[in-house]
Design an enzyme around this catalytic site. Structure first.
Site, PDB file in Angstrom:
ATOM      1  CG  MET A 112     -16.593  13.387 -36.696  1.00  0.00           C
ATOM      2  SD  MET A 112     -17.281  12.805 -35.244  1.00  0.00           S
ATOM      3  CE  MET A 112     -17.983  11.267 -35.728  1.00  0.00           C
ATOM      4  CG  HIS A 121     -16.455   6.971 -46.346  1.00  0.00           C
ATOM      5  ND1 HIS A 121     -17.310   7.876 -46.853  1.00  0.00           N
ATOM      6  CD2 HIS A 121     -16.829   6.968 -44.959  1.00  0.00           C
ATOM      7  CE1 HIS A 121     -18.263   8.178 -46.100  1.00  0.00           C
ATOM      8  NE2 HIS A 121     -18.009   7.865 -44.758  1.00  0.00           N
ATOM      9  CD  GLN A 161     -23.474  16.785 -39.862  1.00  0.00           C
ATOM     10  OE1 GLN A 161     -23.389  16.222 -38.650  1.00  0.00           O
ATOM     11  NE2 GLN A 161     -23.054  16.540 -40.581  1.00  0.00           N
ATOM     12  CB  SER A 173     -21.427   5.147 -42.804  1.00  0.00           C
ATOM     13  OG  SER A 173     -21.240   5.401 -41.428  1.00  0.00           O
ATOM     14  CB  SER A 174     -16.641   6.328 -40.472  1.00  0.00           C
ATOM     15  OG  SER A 174     -16.189   7.362 -41.377  1.00  0.00           O
ATOM     16  CG  HIS A 224     -15.455  11.502 -45.407  1.00  0.00           C
ATOM     17  ND1 HIS A 224     -15.062  10.239 -44.811  1.00  0.00           N
ATOM     18  CD2 HIS A 224     -16.067  12.270 -44.311  1.00  0.00           C
ATOM     19  CE1 HIS A 224     -15.793  10.060 -43.669  1.00  0.00           C
ATOM     20  NE2 HIS A 224     -16.305  11.175 -43.538  1.00  0.00           N
TER      21      HIS A 224
END
Lengths: 281, 281
Positions: A30, A34, A153, A185-186, A37
């Site tokens: 999304m 960071h 997830q 985390s974003s 990812h």
């Protein structure tokens, strides 16, 4: 790096690579990237010839009172980071092409979606499995990489991929943490300095529980109480859940045995953070 | 004709053809083939280099009190018919590989599945969309052909394919009828001679309604009453539904206007038959 904004062009590239015998690695995101990812992207590159990353803030996985409108975005910065890991294609669809007005189709995984985050975010995983299915059909990957940070997830995506006979290998990349242990985390960008300090308690409490297990503790009630007490001591925290579950069904377990997941979700101020530890005894 | 029973082998063949630049045409069936099925296969062959047909009586699309256990089967006869249309591969999976015990994933299409057959067969279309998704992932077709006889299914599959960005072209083949107008169906074998005679009223009543529309009738209430009256005159019939709907949403309409579908489901004895006519005025 090529930027592709339409589904037909993305599929055309995928077909072209596949006809050339090249393997496609895919990391759906999304955005607001960071190091977590980027670690997934590096992992994908070790397993495939071509790396495709998608950036799409998927509306169907957000609840009505969640942070869809404020979710952090910085495409220029994301593009620089993608160039740094030598991403081949950035797939950048928009809401109008992903969810046109006549849209009606959803992919659901039963049982695994009901506990943990599924309790407080009832339609979240339906949105995740639906968008991942759609993105797989656009990108046609051989290999897709997801993060262990989103443990539930990851298990749901593996289940869905197997159940629907998708010819995609799912790889799970380890959690990447800041120097003080906070999982990347974003959403960490939302935290005030005081909240950022309190956020350390998530990983600290997981660490403490793992130490207790190493010393022989097997009662999940005792471990959960230990974690809850540690978290509750921080002024800005509100616990959503602290659970210990078996990894096949995500059902709660009474004893630590075999492979279990300690998972927690905590509001720090208004920001909901998650963290987890996979335990094998 | 090659017979393939495992998913991995089917995917391997599909990848091989695709790498050779060959296009794959696919007709999913539940077997007990008739001329209606064969017409879809001939249509697929005009649009693709390779023809794959699946035979699988999918349990998730049958209700608890439906005819899963008695659904007609004759694999030897089906194989001869498939050879006659020069089918390249018969894909023949079984329940153990399609729905292992840990299976939990379903594909649903909202709205289009609620009216018509969705009312009396509440989980039927969830089973259909789920198995078609699975079969598409096994066979990896460029083109898939479905029959207009199952009009609601055809619209739902088209919606699902578009919504989930499946790179598969959906083609709908015309209804094939017996000499006396009865739509071909594997379930016609269930009918006694008297029931087979009464079954003609489905197509006859649709024909009568189309004649009335040609003469200017536009009230769907009038047309539905005309059809219901004709069907009710036959001793072995029990009407499930007679509906006139618009084809985008399958919602009932009051007036014949633009493109509408006249759809009906009728029990003849214990056998549930369907038929329909697509009308453009």
């Amino acid at each position: 790096m090529t930027i592709i904004e339409t589904i037909s062009e993305m599929q055309h590239y995928a077909d072209h690579w596949r006809q050339q015998g090249k393997t496609i690695g895919f990391v759906p995101t999304m955005g607001y990237l960071h190091e977590g990812h980027l670690s997934l992207m590096r992992l994908a590159k070790t397993r495939a010839d071509v790396l495709v990353v998608s950036i799409y803030v998927n509306p169907t996985q957000f609840g009505a009172n969640e942070d869809l409108d404020t979710y952090p975005r910085d495409l220029a910065r994301d593009q620089r980071l993608l160039e740094s890991v030598e991403c081949d294609v950035l797939f950048l669809p928009n809401d109008a092409i992903m969810y046109p007005p006549e849209y009606r189709t959803y992919v659901t995984v039963e049982e695994l979606t009901e506990n943990l985050c599924g309790t407080s975010r009832p339609r979240h995983f339906r949105g995740v499995t639906t968008i991942v299915t759609k993105l797989f059909h656009c990108v046609k990957p051989h290999v897709a990489v997801f993060g262990q940070k989103d443990a539930q997830q990851a298990l749901i995506i593996k289940r869905m991929t197997a159940d629907l006979n998708m010819d995609v290998e799912i790889i799970i990349g380890e959690i990447v943490r800041e120097a003080d242990g906070v999982a990347m985390s974003s959403r960490n960008v939302y935290l005030s300095p005081a909240e950022r300090e309190d956020a350390r308690v998530l990983s600290q409490s997981l660490q403490k529980a793992q130490e207790a297990i190493a010393q022989g503790e097997r009662s999940t009630a005792t471990l959960i109480e230990m974690i809850r007490t540690m978290i509750a001591q921080k002024p800005t925290t509100t616990i959503d859940y602290v659970s210990i579950v078996e990894t096949k069904t995500l059902h709660d377990v009474a004893q630590i045995e075999g492979e279990v997941l300690i998972a927690l979700a905590v509001f720090v101020g208004k920001t909901r953070l998650i963290d987890n530890a996979l335990i094998r005894v």
